[in-house]
Design a protein around this motif. Sequence first.
Motif, mmCIF file in Angstrom:
data_model
loop_
_atom_site.group_PDB
_atom_site.id
_atom_site.type_symbol
_atom_site.label_atom_id
_atom_site.label_comp_id
_atom_site.label_asym_id
_atom_site.label_seq_id
_atom_site.Cartn_x
_atom_site.Cartn_y
_atom_site.Cartn_z
ATOM 1 N N GLY A 54 0.963 -1.142 -0.013
ATOM 2 C CA GLY A 54 -0.001 -0.105 0.073
ATOM 3 C C GLY A 54 0.920 1.376 -0.046
ATOM 4 O O GLY A 54 0.412 2.126 -0.461
ATOM 5 N N MET A 55 2.065 1.089 0.897
ATOM 6 C CA MET A 55 2.777 2.309 0.908
ATOM 7 C C MET A 55 3.603 2.600 -0.686
ATOM 8 O O MET A 55 3.562 3.994 -1.047
ATOM 9 N N VAL A 56 4.016 1.720 -1.184
ATOM 10 C CA VAL A 56 4.681 1.794 -2.418
ATOM 11 C C VAL A 56 3.767 2.316 -3.504
ATOM 12 O O VAL A 56 4.166 3.294 -4.233
ATOM 13 N N ILE A 57 2.577 1.691 -3.442
ATOM 14 C CA ILE A 57 1.592 2.213 -4.586
ATOM 15 C C ILE A 57 1.033 3.521 -4.407
ATOM 16 O O ILE A 57 1.015 4.326 -5.278
ATOM 17 N N ALA A 58 0.965 4.063 -2.990
ATOM 18 C CA ALA A 58 0.633 5.233 -2.831
ATOM 19 C C ALA A 58 1.625 6.298 -3.256
ATOM 20 O O ALA A 58 1.622 7.286 -3.694
ATOM 21 N N CYS A 59 2.996 6.048 -2.998
ATOM 22 C CA CYS A 59 3.995 6.694 -3.055
ATOM 23 C C CYS A 59 4.238 6.981 -4.629
ATOM 24 O O CYS A 59 4.448 8.096 -5.322
ATOM 25 N N ALA A 60 3.870 5.709 -5.401
ATOM 26 C CA ALA A 60 4.101 5.931 -6.881
ATOM 27 C C ALA A 60 2.988 6.884 -7.409
ATOM 28 O O ALA A 60 3.378 7.542 -8.407
ATOM 29 N N ILE A 61 1.823 6.683 -7.009
ATOM 30 C CA ILE A 61 0.617 7.460 -7.467
ATOM 31 C C ILE A 61 0.937 9.178 -7.152
ATOM 32 O O ILE A 61 0.679 9.753 -8.053
ATOM 33 N N LEU A 62 1.303 9.348 -6.002
ATOM 34 C CA LEU A 62 1.987 10.804 -5.733
ATOM 35 C C LEU A 62 2.925 11.256 -6.499
ATOM 36 O O LEU A 62 3.011 12.510 -6.977
ATOM 37 N N LEU A 63 3.936 10.490 -6.754
ATOM 38 C CA LEU A 63 4.969 10.826 -7.809
ATOM 39 C C LEU A 63 4.454 11.272 -9.067
ATOM 40 O O LEU A 63 4.903 12.166 -9.527
#
Length: 366
Positions: free
Chosen positions: A206-215
Amino acid sequence: MEVARRLSIAFGVVDRPDAFRKRHRGAVPLCGGAAIFATFTIAAQLSATSTLLSPYFWLGLAVIVGIGVVDDLLSLPATGRLAAQVLVSILITGNLPTGSLAVSVLNVPDAPALAPVLFLICTVFITGLINAWNMLDGIDGLAGGTAAVSLVWLIAIATFAGMPDLIQSLETLLVCLCAFLVFNMRSPWRVRASVFLGDAGSTALGMVIACAILLIATSSPLVSFPALLWVVFVPVMDTLSLIVRRILAKRSPMSADRWHLHHLMLDHGVTTSSATHILMYISALCGGVGYAGIRLRVPADIMAAGLLLPISLHTLFVLVSTGCLTRTRLAKSVTKARNLATEQDILSIREPVAVLKGGRDVEREA
């Protein structure tokens, strides 16, 4: 993975069945997440990627995975885990260009004035997605399979946005995740999962996917944040629905139950494998809508408004599955019958027996 399984069993990091939610057979090792992100870390360090793999990202990932492993072993308090997740989210958000979210996505001219609001939105989004993927991890292959679908769409979107470093990072994680799914997802060659993600794996995904979306949302003016929300619609909607229903039931939003979307499907006779595949297909369809909206340059407000359709369908399914819709209609029918009986009784006090009989008939028909 076999080495990780043996270590997990040796240290007692296993998931045992119970009579409430955990209905698998035997003690299953919870080493999947640790194995995925250990491999991901090694592979990433050997590559030259830099967009996603900042020092703050690695620090946050280490904390999330570490807390997840300890939680799998000792069952940490929910409030303590949430506090740590919020701190990690603040750390990561503080090193993202959140100000560009307003310029490139929300089209607000005075971005500096909204900086605190954007910071809060990004922090809540990361924390929320960490917990959303953790809540989604309830049946074999679901959390990992849905994450794989989301990663595929994010790779496609990052390709369109021209972000090669991010693409390489997400592809590396996808390969690691697919290797895990061989042992976790049911298939003609595997009756049930032999390894689980564990909290370490689900929260980190969840953290990695959230970071990718925000990037992507803060780096590319071609991609709107609402369109990216379609890629993670299934875990986000399931989590929000659960929180609302638990609050209405006067329970803690972080309490455990069998009210998840996949549990409702299982309770209605859908097999574990079919439930996983159906939700993966829905996630793929929603991600496709988001990708199409990005490629067709659909305005952000239209993509946001479009989310109301799957939200309505999800709500309708929950109401029908839990019987809330039926009970609501019954309550309305009974109330209507009682009001009618009272009205007729006032107008004609000579026929109270007939009135009451009519009221009961209405209630029976409803």
